[in-house]
Design a protein around this motif. Sequence first.
Motif, PDB file in Angstrom:
ATOM      1  N   THR A 178       0.845  -1.196   0.000  1.00  0.00           N
ATOM      2  CA  THR A 178       0.000   0.000   0.000  1.00  0.00           C
ATOM      3  C   THR A 178       0.887   1.255   0.000  1.00  0.00           C
ATOM      4  O   THR A 178       2.019   1.223   0.486  1.00  0.00           O
ATOM      5  CB  THR A 178      -0.914   0.022   1.229  1.00  0.00           C
ATOM      6  OG1 THR A 178      -0.116  -0.171   2.409  1.00  0.00           O
ATOM      7  CG2 THR A 178      -1.968  -1.071   1.150  1.00  0.00           C
ATOM      8  N   PRO A 179       0.369   2.363  -0.537  1.00  0.00           N
ATOM      9  CA  PRO A 179       1.148   3.610  -0.521  1.00  0.00           C
ATOM     10  C   PRO A 179       0.975   4.354   0.802  1.00  0.00           C
ATOM     11  O   PRO A 179      -0.008   4.157   1.524  1.00  0.00           O
ATOM     12  CB  PRO A 179       0.538   4.399  -1.668  1.00  0.00           C
ATOM     13  CG  PRO A 179      -0.898   3.943  -1.717  1.00  0.00           C
ATOM     14  CD  PRO A 179      -0.880   2.487  -1.322  1.00  0.00           C
ATOM     15  N   GLY A 183       2.035   8.902  -1.408  1.00  0.00           N
ATOM     16  CA  GLY A 183       1.909   8.077  -2.602  1.00  0.00           C
ATOM     17  C   GLY A 183       3.085   7.161  -2.843  1.00  0.00           C
ATOM     18  O   GLY A 183       3.103   6.387  -3.802  1.00  0.00           O
ATOM     19  N   GLU A 261      -5.652   1.940  -9.757  1.00  0.00           N
ATOM     20  CA  GLU A 261      -6.401   2.778  -8.819  1.00  0.00           C
ATOM     21  C   GLU A 261      -5.528   3.340  -7.699  1.00  0.00           C
ATOM     22  O   GLU A 261      -6.014   4.116  -6.869  1.00  0.00           O
ATOM     23  CB  GLU A 261      -7.551   1.965  -8.222  1.00  0.00           C
ATOM     24  CG  GLU A 261      -8.603   1.546  -9.249  1.00  0.00           C
ATOM     25  CD  GLU A 261      -9.674   0.644  -8.662  1.00  0.00           C
ATOM     26  OE1 GLU A 261      -9.506   0.214  -7.486  1.00  0.00           O
ATOM     27  OE2 GLU A 261     -10.665   0.353  -9.359  1.00  0.00           O
ATOM     28  N   GLY A 262      -4.273   2.935  -7.650  1.00  0.00           N
ATOM     29  CA  GLY A 262      -3.362   3.446  -6.627  1.00  0.00           C
ATOM     30  C   GLY A 262      -3.529   2.793  -5.272  1.00  0.00           C
ATOM     31  O   GLY A 262      -2.958   3.268  -4.286  1.00  0.00           O
ATOM     32  N   LYS A 263      -4.270   1.702  -5.209  1.00  0.00           N
ATOM     33  CA  LYS A 263      -4.435   1.005  -3.935  1.00  0.00           C
ATOM     34  C   LYS A 263      -3.173   0.224  -3.560  1.00  0.00           C
ATOM     35  O   LYS A 263      -2.904  -0.021  -2.392  1.00  0.00           O
ATOM     36  CB  LYS A 263      -5.636   0.050  -4.004  1.00  0.00           C
ATOM     37  CG  LYS A 263      -6.971   0.771  -4.158  1.00  0.00           C
ATOM     38  CD  LYS A 263      -8.118  -0.223  -4.245  1.00  0.00           C
ATOM     39  CE  LYS A 263      -9.459   0.480  -4.389  1.00  0.00           C
ATOM     40  NZ  LYS A 263     -10.582  -0.476  -4.517  1.00  0.00           N
ATOM     41  N   VAL A 265       1.134  -0.083  -4.830  1.00  0.00           N
ATOM     42  CA  VAL A 265       2.227   0.495  -5.617  1.00  0.00           C
ATOM     43  C   VAL A 265       3.413  -0.462  -5.562  1.00  0.00           C
ATOM     44  O   VAL A 265       3.515  -1.305  -4.667  1.00  0.00           O
ATOM     45  CB  VAL A 265       2.651   1.882  -5.087  1.00  0.00           C
ATOM     46  CG1 VAL A 265       1.525   2.890  -5.259  1.00  0.00           C
ATOM     47  CG2 VAL A 265       3.074   1.794  -3.618  1.00  0.00           C
TER      48      VAL A 265
END
Length: 299
Positions: A178-179, A183, A261-263, A265
């Motif tokens: 996770t980020p 981010g 979705e950036g969930k 990375v």
Amino acid sequence: MDIKWLDDFLSLAQTRNFSRSAEDRSVTQSALSRRIQSLEAWVGADLVDRSTYPLVLTPAGKMFSVAASEAMRLLNDARAMLRVQETSDQVLRVSAGHALSLNFFPGWLAGVQARIGPQAMLRARILPANVHDSVLSLIEGNCDLLLCYHHADLPIELDASRFEYVHLGDEVVMPVCTPNRAGSPAYSLPGSKAQPLPCLAYTATSYFGRVVQRIVSRIGQAGCFQNCYESDMAELLKTMALAGQGLAWLPESSIARELAEGKLVRAGSEQWTMKLEIRLFRARGNDKPMVDMLWNALQ
């Protein structure tokens, strides 16, 4: 009770030697011993007298060997009859690992069906299994097709005179997590000795477990992480990674949406990844019409 335990026990009853039976059954001696112990626990009695050499069956073991032999005969007879029925039904039996079964197979099959067209409907039955059991299933004729990963360092070794394959695509196995609020990855490889990274690991004997071992050994730079959870299924590790419990090496096809979705990375550079081939094997002697139709469409 696992049916493999019966085959293990009948082999042991014949050879009277754990080492020889382990070789016949293509497992380690320790694994065979554990499986015999599991069978004894299921039966509720000792089946093997381990105090002698060569070993002998106990009275309970002799009685159970008769029942096990008859049970396997009936099961094999029933399987042979069902195979004939299944062949006439024109169902593709596909053995594959869990990750490929979930994330690759459905979309791939739909694409092949679109290529063939509506004039012939592909009927398939997916049989999820680990690599060893999947390969054995193809060799013993229990499936028509084997869908698997392949890498030069971790090859699927099948006799080319008996089996052929097509290359369907490639898969990248990568470390993800996770980020953080910025981010960036919450856990970034290689980590440090002062703060080792929590790792969601595969069991050492699983295929992805060996992939990760190969990645780490290839880099020549020890990653500073410690295993905090272990499973042989990528989907379970993905769930834990999404919960922020650590980093995990996962096949890209299983996390494409989460990455977009950036969930999740990437938790490391390209050197911490490995590209695998996706191969589809079949026995050269399999003349099932639907298998031939599929093979012609792929080629």
